[in-house]
Every structure is written in structure tokens, then in C-alpha cells.
Write a protein that holds these residues in place. Structure first.
Motif, PDB file in Angstrom:
ATOM      1  N   LYS A 142       0.674  -1.317   0.021  1.00 27.48           N
ATOM      2  CA  LYS A 142       0.052  -0.056   0.057  1.00 27.48           C
ATOM      3  C   LYS A 142       1.060   1.262   0.182  1.00 27.48           C
ATOM      4  O   LYS A 142       0.802   2.334  -0.620  1.00 27.48           O
ATOM      5  N   ARG A 143       1.916   1.178   0.910  1.00 25.24           N
ATOM      6  CA  ARG A 143       2.931   2.267   0.815  1.00 25.24           C
ATOM      7  C   ARG A 143       3.623   2.552  -0.417  1.00 25.24           C
ATOM      8  O   ARG A 143       3.657   3.693  -0.942  1.00 25.24           O
ATOM      9  N   ALA A 144       3.990   1.540  -1.217  1.00 28.76           N
ATOM     10  CA  ALA A 144       4.602   1.505  -2.419  1.00 28.76           C
ATOM     11  C   ALA A 144       3.807   2.033  -3.610  1.00 28.76           C
ATOM     12  O   ALA A 144       4.075   3.146  -4.240  1.00 28.76           O
ATOM     13  N   VAL A 145       2.494   1.848  -3.337  1.00 29.94           N
ATOM     14  CA  VAL A 145       1.477   2.159  -4.253  1.00 29.94           C
ATOM     15  C   VAL A 145       1.406   3.542  -4.375  1.00 29.94           C
ATOM     16  O   VAL A 145       1.120   4.154  -5.376  1.00 29.94           O
ATOM     17  N   ALA A 146       1.351   4.107  -2.886  1.00 28.08           N
ATOM     18  CA  ALA A 146       0.979   5.512  -2.806  1.00 28.08           C
ATOM     19  C   ALA A 146       2.113   6.301  -3.261  1.00 28.08           C
ATOM     20  O   ALA A 146       2.244   7.217  -3.914  1.00 28.08           O
ATOM     21  N   ASP A 147       3.415   5.884  -2.868  1.00 26.23           N
ATOM     22  CA  ASP A 147       4.513   6.487  -3.204  1.00 26.23           C
ATOM     23  C   ASP A 147       4.987   6.578  -4.798  1.00 26.23           C
ATOM     24  O   ASP A 147       5.311   7.639  -5.210  1.00 26.23           O
ATOM     25  N   LEU A 148       4.538   5.584  -5.514  1.00 21.10           N
ATOM     26  CA  LEU A 148       4.690   5.440  -6.535  1.00 21.10           C
ATOM     27  C   LEU A 148       3.779   6.092  -7.833  1.00 21.10           C
ATOM     28  O   LEU A 148       3.748   5.972  -8.995  1.00 21.10           O
ATOM     29  N   GLN A 149       2.929   6.558  -7.006  1.00 24.74           N
ATOM     30  CA  GLN A 149       1.596   7.163  -7.550  1.00 24.74           C
ATOM     31  C   GLN A 149       1.022   6.290  -8.485  1.00 24.74           C
ATOM     32  O   GLN A 149       0.603   6.729  -9.790  1.00 24.74           O
ATOM     33  N   ILE A 150       0.465   5.112  -8.122  1.00 25.35           N
ATOM     34  CA  ILE A 150      -0.156   4.053  -8.865  1.00 25.35           C
ATOM     35  C   ILE A 150      -1.531   4.293  -8.770  1.00 25.35           C
ATOM     36  O   ILE A 150      -2.027   4.140  -7.383  1.00 25.35           O
ATOM     37  N   GLY A 151      -2.517   4.767  -9.614  1.00 24.93           N
ATOM     38  CA  GLY A 151      -3.962   4.984  -9.425  1.00 24.93           C
ATOM     39  C   GLY A 151      -4.669   3.918  -9.942  1.00 24.93           C
ATOM     40  O   GLY A 151      -6.130   3.636  -9.659  1.00 24.93           O
ATOM     41  N   TYR A 152      -4.069   2.868 -10.629  1.00 26.35           N
ATOM     42  CA  TYR A 152      -5.112   1.800 -11.360  1.00 26.35           C
ATOM     43  C   TYR A 152      -5.151   0.565 -10.071  1.00 26.35           C
ATOM     44  O   TYR A 152      -4.288   0.485  -9.353  1.00 26.35           O
ATOM     45  N   PRO A 153      -6.031  -0.349 -10.651  1.00 31.69           N
ATOM     46  CA  PRO A 153      -6.227  -1.480  -9.491  1.00 31.69           C
ATOM     47  C   PRO A 153      -4.869  -2.232  -9.706  1.00 31.69           C
ATOM     48  O   PRO A 153      -4.186  -2.471 -10.545  1.00 31.69           O
ATOM     49  N   VAL A 154      -4.606  -2.841  -8.251  1.00 33.72           N
ATOM     50  CA  VAL A 154      -3.562  -3.498  -7.969  1.00 33.72           C
ATOM     51  C   VAL A 154      -4.095  -4.997  -7.406  1.00 33.72           C
ATOM     52  O   VAL A 154      -4.642  -4.823  -6.129  1.00 33.72           O
TER      53      VAL A 154
END
Length: 600
Positions: free
Chosen positions: A362-374
Motif C-alpha cells: 500500500k505504501r509503495a503504491v501511494a509513493d509510486l503514484q499508482i492509481g489503477y487497480p492492483v
């Protein structure tokens, strides 16, 4: 059945391996006694315990390694007491009241008057201590267990391997027992044999405690057992390069057209270019995105929810440098073509244990600015459904739900985007011209300079480590003070008090360091703080000096930086001519965890 037989054969071959030497004194304590009551229970206990511990270590992560370390320490203490009991029975009885009965049973076991329970207990302790040299067959079994998770199949393979080892030891024990019994009866050597076994047991305990069983002995090759095992695998078409069902570990795949991390048994690097399908053939219905343990940025996406959409499935893991360098394009495609009917799904399939922690993802997805489904694919369910072998990997699915395009690794972004546009057009969408990503990526996401990379991904944990140059080699799963070494290109060393585990090394005292002689523009290191999560300060030097303008995104010009989370850190980004350089990172605080170097 074939794999079970090969696993058994691999175990049988361990009798010719140097790593069996430290446990031989424990095994031959039963020489000259009833095999059914002494030798057999001991060997069965050893085989079952090894199979259980190996299964837990392969699928259980750090807690299992910690528990096994405690078990080994207890077993070493028990065996040390065993040796003392054999040498000085009277002293052993006076050590402490709770241990008197235990010491007596151990002494009876050595003399042949104890029951099968003591033999089984001895076998359990031996199973905890045995660390076989991991040849190709055991490598396939363990990496397969790590990928596929806990299952009856992987446990049976490990049990077959340990039973093979027990079988060869049983034959040696039966033959040696007759010789020993004849000598004991003819020469009256009973008391001296007892003391000799005591000395041998204490020597074996010392060798295991000092790590000789997994360090010095593991580096010897007394009988070419690796070659024998590899010949068996090649004979039946199950060499690591072909055993896709067992693949889990990864190496960097670098070539002029792109790079990827490929699931690979044994960690043997093979250069492969990134691959793109020349056209968009219909490869049939795509697998459903089922089996994820959690979803981020979206509820679970079912085939019904994706009906009529073009879907890009991107396999990635957040500490993978190849995946990070692909992200700017994947994000741009998701943004540009969302309104045209494209759905991008990131399938996060972990490589390291910390990447299974959903809060870290979750933290990585936020830091990497990923907005699509994971989709969090911790059990590799989606990975296996697609029969995937790479990080990163892109699969394009058309609006009918059919697989139409695959791409493995970095690069060829223009071709992938053309495929996206073609499938959207087939679905009736009107797509605006122009590339989705026309900017310039920065930090770890910046494109690599493959033309001048001569260093490859290097793991620090002992299961996949290569080119480790500290004197004496690695001491597995226990604290050890390492010394630096004079390094050749692509060699690395530790300095200070470290505990080297299967997938990482952890610093026990402040002041420890890692050095690496490399040749590349960029150097990255996957790092994390200890279990308390406290930040760890570090200082980087290149050829003994502060990096200056060659510092990476996670370090300043003076070489100062801080480890705050488990992720990839860019430590070097050179701007001038590329040459062999000596990188060194010193940690000013304890408890840092180091996993792997990557380059670009």
C-alpha cells in the motif's frame, strides 16, 4: 512420481557430499547396536524433522527461519551435553537434576541399552542440525516450495530427499556396525569407543556452531555430486532451465533491447532480450484474475466487470528495478486510454518476504503514484494461471476476453502502445494520436544505460548469493563478525557483525559495512530497517570518497542517507565516464536489513 524418485536419488547422493560429515558422529553412535531399535528410529526422526523444517523455511518466511535457529541452538546444546555424558558420565549426572534422566537415556543410547524413544530424540536433534549441500535437485525442490506454497506435493518431495539420505546412511551404518561390533568384542574397546564417540560428538557440535557445515564444507567438492545430480536432471528433461513449475528465484535479464527479472532455478544468469509478439494473434480466452489475497484501488475485478474492456495485466513487484523503470509508461497508458476503455491491472507478485506485507505494498503504491487497480498475488495464483515467469510482464486482453499480446521485460514501449491502440480500435474506440508518455523519468524510474553495464543483480542472502569475498565465507543464520576483502570486479564483502539469512543479511551492531566493486552508471540496493522499524543512517563512498555529483536519488552529495522503509534505494547515479568503482556503504545504526544489489 519421477520427481519423487529424483528427489530420493538426490538424497542418496548426499553420502558422498562433504556437508554430511558433521552429522556422521551422531549417526554412528548406533553402530554395533540393534538397527531396528536404534539406527532406524534415529534415521527416521532425522528425515522427518529435516523435511518439516525445510518445508517451513521454504514457505514460512522469517518467523520459520527464526524458529529453526532457536531449534538448532537447543539441539546443539543437547548434543554438547550428550558428548559430555559420553566422556564423563559422572559429571553429566551432577550437572542438574532435570537433566539426569535425559543424560542417562543418552548414555544408554550410546551403549545400546536404551529404548527407541532416545534414538528418535537423537534423530530429531540431528534433523535440526543437518544442513545438506544444496545441489541442483534440492534447489528445484526448495524453490518450487517457495513458489507454490505449502502443499502435500512439496512436503513429499522434501521427505523423499531426506529418506534418500537416510537410506544411504542406513547402509553405511549396517556395514560399519558389523565392523565396529567385531572390533569391540575382540579388542575390548568398549570404554575407549564410548569416549571416542564423545570426542567426535563434541567436535561435530563445534564444527556446526562455527558454521563449517554450511561454510567451508559447502564449498568443497569431494565427489562431484552436483554433476551427478545435474546429469540426472538433464537425462529426464528436468534441468532448472526447463523446470518452469518450480521456478521462483530471479536474476536480472539484460540485453540491448530491454531487461527483466526471470524466475530461475539455481540463480544462473542467462542474457535474454525482451520479447514482443510480432502481431496480435488470438491466443484464446485469458485466465480470470482470481486468487488475489487483496485488491488496492478497486474491488476485485471479475470477468463480468471487465466485459467489453481492453485489459493490460502488468506483473510487477515493488522492489524490482526493472518494474520501476517500466512504471512511467504503464501509468501513462492507464491515464491516457482510461476513457477509451482500457483497464490496467497491476498484479503484485512478491519476490522477498517483506513484499508480502500488504501495508508495505500500500505504501509503495501511494509513493509510486499508482492509481489503477492492483491485485495482491501473494499466493502466485494469478501468476500461475498466466504461466508467467517474468517481472515485469505485460499481457493484453481484448474486449472479448481473449489474450492477444505479451511482452516480457523493459523496452519496446512503442510496440506495446501500438498493440493497446489496435485493440481499442477493434473495440470501436476513437483514440487520439500521440504517445502516452513523452516526459523524462527520474530517480530509479529513469531508463538504464545497458551499453555500459557489466555488473548483474547480486543477492545477499545465502540461498542465492554469488561472488561473496569476505574471508571464511558466509556463516548461515547466526551472528558472525566479517572482515572486508580486496575485491575484483563484481565481488562484494561484509564488514562487522552480521547475521546472513536465506534472503537477507541483518546488521547486529552499528558500524557494519557492505562493499561492492561494480561497473555501471547506477547502483541500487534493496534495504529495510529492522523489526522495530527505526530509521537507520548510512554513509556511502565511491573509491573511498564522498559521491559528490555521482550520488543517487536516496543519498546526498556527502554520501549521507537514511533507511526508513523496506524498498529499493538508488545510491549511485554517475554522470561522467563509467569505469570499475569500489562502492562502500557504512551503517551508523544497527538492525538494517540488506537484500540485493541491482544496476543500470
Amino acid at each position: 512420481m519421477l520427481l519423487l524418485l529424483l528427489a530420493f536419488a538426490g538424497g542418496v547422493l548426499t553420502i558422498a557430499s562433504p556437508c554430511i560429515l558433521p552429522v556422521l558422529p551422531f549417526v554412528f553412535l548406533g553402530a554395533g547396536q540393534s538397527f531396528a531399535r536404534r539406527g532406524l528410529p534415529m534415521l527416521l526422526g532425522m528425515a522427518a524433522t529435516f523435511a518439516l523444517v525445510a518445508t517451513l523455511a521454504a514457505v514460512g518466511g522469517g518467523w520459520a527461519a527464526h524458529a529453526n535457529s532457536i531449534g538448532r541452538d537447543l539441539a546443539l546444546a543437547a548434543m554438547a551435553f550428550f558428548g559430555v555424558a559420553l566422556l564423563w558420565p559422572g559429571l553429566a549426572e551432577r550437572i542438574s537434576a532435570p537433566l539426569v534422566a535425559f543424560g542417562g537415556r543418552l548414555s544408554q543410547q550410546a551403549e545400546g541399552t536404551g529404548g527407541t524413544g532416545a534414538a528418535l530424540l537423537l534423530g530429531v536433534a540431528t534433523g535440526l542440525l543437518w544442513a545438506p549441500c544444496a545441489g541442483p535437485i534440492l534447489g528445484i525442490i526448495l524453490t518450487g516450495a517457495a513458489l507454490h506454497g505449502a502443499s502435500v506435493g512439496t512436503s513429499l518431495l522434501l521427505l523423499a530427499y531426506s529418506l534418500g539420505a537416510a537410506t544411504s546412511l542406513a547402509l553405511a551404518l549396517l556395514v560399519g556396525g558389523k565392523v565396529f561390533a567385531a572390533m569391540k568384542g575382540a579388542l575390548g574397546l568398549g570404554e575407549w569407543a564410548r569416549r571416542g564417540f564423545g570426542v567426535a560428538v563434541l567436535a561435530a557440535v563445534g564444527a556446526i556452531a562455527l558454521g563449517a557445515d554450511t561454510g567451508f564444507l559447502a564449498n568443497l567438492s569431494l565427489a562431484g555430486t552436483d554433476k551427478w545430480e545435474q546429469a540426472l536432471l538433464d537425462r529426464f528433461g528436468l534441468s532448472p532451465a526447463r523446470a518452469a513449475d518450480s521456478q521462483t528465484s530471479s536474476v536480472v535479464m539484460a540485453a540491448g533491447e530491454g531487461a527483466m527479472m526471470k524466475a530461475e532455478n539455481g540463480g544462473a544468469a542467462r542474457a535474454e532480450p525482451a520479447r514482443v509478439s510480432p502481431s496480435l494473434p488470438d491466443e484464446g480466452p485469458a485466465p480470470a484474475l482470481k486468487g488475489a489475497v487483496a485488491w488496492l484501488n478497486s474491488p476485485p475485478l471479475t470477468p463480468e466487470a471487465l466485459k467489453g474492456k481492453v485489459v493490460l495485466v502488468d506483473f510487477w513487484t515493488y522492489s524490482c528495478i526493472n518494474c520501476l523503470r517500466t512504471l512511467p509508461y504503464v501509468r501513462a497508458w492507464a491515464d491516457k486510454y482510461r476513457d477509451n476503455g482500457l483497464v490496467v491491472v497491476g498484479v503484485h507478485a512478491p519476490e522477498f518476504a517483506f513484499e508480502r506485507d500488504i501495508s508495505n505494498v500500500k505504501r509503495a503504491v501511494a509513493d509510486l503514484q499508482i492509481g489503477y487497480p492492483v491485485a495482491i498475488d501473494n499466493d502466485y495464483a494469478i501468476w500461475r494461471a498466466f504461466d508467467n515467469q517474468y517481472w515485469p510482464a505485460e499481457y493484453l486482453i481484448d474486449a472479448r476476453g481473449h489474450l492477444r499480446h505479451q511482452h516480457f521485460g523493459e523496452g519496446d514501449y512503442t510496440e506495446t502502445e501500438k498493440a493497446i491502440r489496435q485493440l481499442l480500435a477493434e473495440a470501436g474506440a476513437s483514440v487520439a494520436p500521440g504517445a502516452a508518455f513523452a516526459g523524462k523519468a527520474t530517480g530509479a524510474e529513469a531508463p538504464p544505460d545497458f551499453a555500459d553495464v557489466r555488473s548483474g543483480e547480486t543477492y545477499i542472502g545465502y540461498s542465492r548469493a554469488e561472488n561473496f569475498a569476505s574471508p571464511g565465507g558466509a556463516v548461515e543464520d547466526r551472528s558472525h563478525v566479517y572482515r572486508s576483502a580486496d575485491l575484483r570486479l563484481n565481488q562484494w564483502s561484509l564488514a562487522g557483525d552480521w547475521t546472513v539469512g536465506r534472503e537477507r543479511a541483518e546488521l547486529n551492531q552499528a558500524g557494519g559495512a557492505i562493499a561492492f566493486r561494480f561497473h555501471a552508471r547506477d547502483l541500487h540496493l534493496v534495504l529495510g530497517p529492522g523489526p522495530d522499524g527505526k530509521p537507520v543512517r548510512f554513509r556511502v563512498t565511491i573509491d573511498g570518497a564522498a559521491p559528490g555529483d555521482a550520488h543517487g536519488a536516496d543519498v546526498d552529495a556527502q554520501g549521507q542517507g537514511t533507511v526508513t522503509a523496506e524498498r529499493l534505494y538508488q545510491l549511485v547515479r554517475q554522470k561522467g565516464p563509467i569505469a570499475d568503482r569500489l562502492f562502500r556503504i557504512e551503517f551508523l545504526d544497527a538492525n538494517v536489513r540488506a537484500y540485493a544489489f541491482t544496476f543500470g
